[in-house]
Design an enzyme around this catalytic site. Structure first.
Site, PDB file in Angstrom:
ATOM      1  CD  GLU A  22      -3.358  -6.288   4.116  1.00  0.00           C
ATOM      2  OE1 GLU A  22      -2.624  -5.291   4.172  1.00  0.00           O
ATOM      3  OE2 GLU A  22      -3.416  -7.032   3.104  1.00  0.00           O
ATOM      4  CD  GLU A  28      -2.843  -1.362   2.251  1.00  0.00           C
ATOM      5  OE1 GLU A  28      -4.073  -1.418   2.159  1.00  0.00           O
ATOM      6  OE2 GLU A  28      -2.231  -1.510   3.347  1.00  0.00           O
TER       7      GLU A  28
END
Length: 255
Positions: free
Chosen positions: A129, A109
């Site tokens: 995640e 990210e």
């Protein structure tokens, strides 16, 4: 402005920002987030700096959020600036990710928060995640479907499985794919290329791209007219036109 967790080094007109926690695979804790925010502030404030390059120490970009630190109550986000002090920050200068090794979770990210990505062939990009009961909340869920076709983005987000730097290049996620160990050098070359262009124009491209995202086309063109009006009144536009007519390199002042 360097700290023990984040090093900032001037290389020509670029600021090379290095996450320096190799013992933790350059994962992001509160100290790293603060260090990155400080380095980005330095990049923004210094008119001699034209672009930034973000990388990680000792062959790893970043393994994302430091889960051990998070379990102790540390936050890897900064209010108004997002994960690592970067993912929600509005920077006016170009930022290039130079990815070696793992760019996982929040590490990926951080790269998605940059304007350009250079990846080593054997780099690993992934958003794992969901394997931990979470979602990629540092921009992965929001940004990746805008960068890739829906089904390809959802493969990242739903499986949590990583891809190589070579595959990232094939998907259009990486602007350049290099031999292992060459990502930073290539990113600095890109930064030098950007430095030849007008800083106000570079900032305008970034600002308008953000502002026009998701708005009706007519509104986007109205925003563009405002941006062009401001640029046309700048000294740099006059310098750019004059330099072209005189067949010489322009001398930008950022005014």
């Amino acid at each position: 402005m360097s700290t023990s967790e984040v090093r900032a080094q001037r290389v020509g007109s670029a600021l090379l920002i290095t996450i320096d926690r190799p013992e933790a695979r350059n994962s992001v804790n509160a100290a790293v987030a603060a260090g990155l925010a400080a380095a980005l502030d330095e990049l923004e404030a210094d008119t001699a700096l034209r672009a930034g390059v973000l990388t990680g120490a000792q062959g790893t970009f970043s393994a994302g959020m430091d889960l051990k630190a998070a379990l102790k109550g540390e936050s890897p986000t900064i209010a108004g600036r997002g994960f690592g002090g970067l993912t929600e920050a509005h920077l006016t200068k170009p930022l290039i990710a130079a990815v070696e090794g793992f760019a996982l979770g929040g590490g990926f990210e951080l790269a998605l928060g940059c304007d350009l990505i250079v990846a080593a062939q054997d780099a690993k990009f992934g958003l794992p995640e969901v394997k931990r009961g979470l979602i990629a909340a540092g921009g992965g869920v929001i940004r990746l479907p805008k960068r890739l076709p829906y089904h390809l983005a959802m493969e990242f987000l739903l499986t949590g499985e990583p891809v190589s730097g070579v595959r990232a290049g094939e998907l259009g996620l990486a602007n350049r794919v290099t031999a292992p160990g060459e990502a930073v050098a290539t990113a600095l070359e890109l930064a030098e290329q950007l430095a030849h262009n007008a800083p106000l124009a570079l900032a305008a491209v970034k600002s308008l791209t953000r502002a026009a995202d998701g708005v009706p086309e007519a509104e986007a063109f109205a925003l563009q007219r405002e941006t062009m009006s401001t640029l046309m009144a700048s000294a740099d536009v006059q310098e750019g036109m004059t330099a072209f007519a005189e067949r010489r390199p322009p001398r930008w002042t950022g005014k």
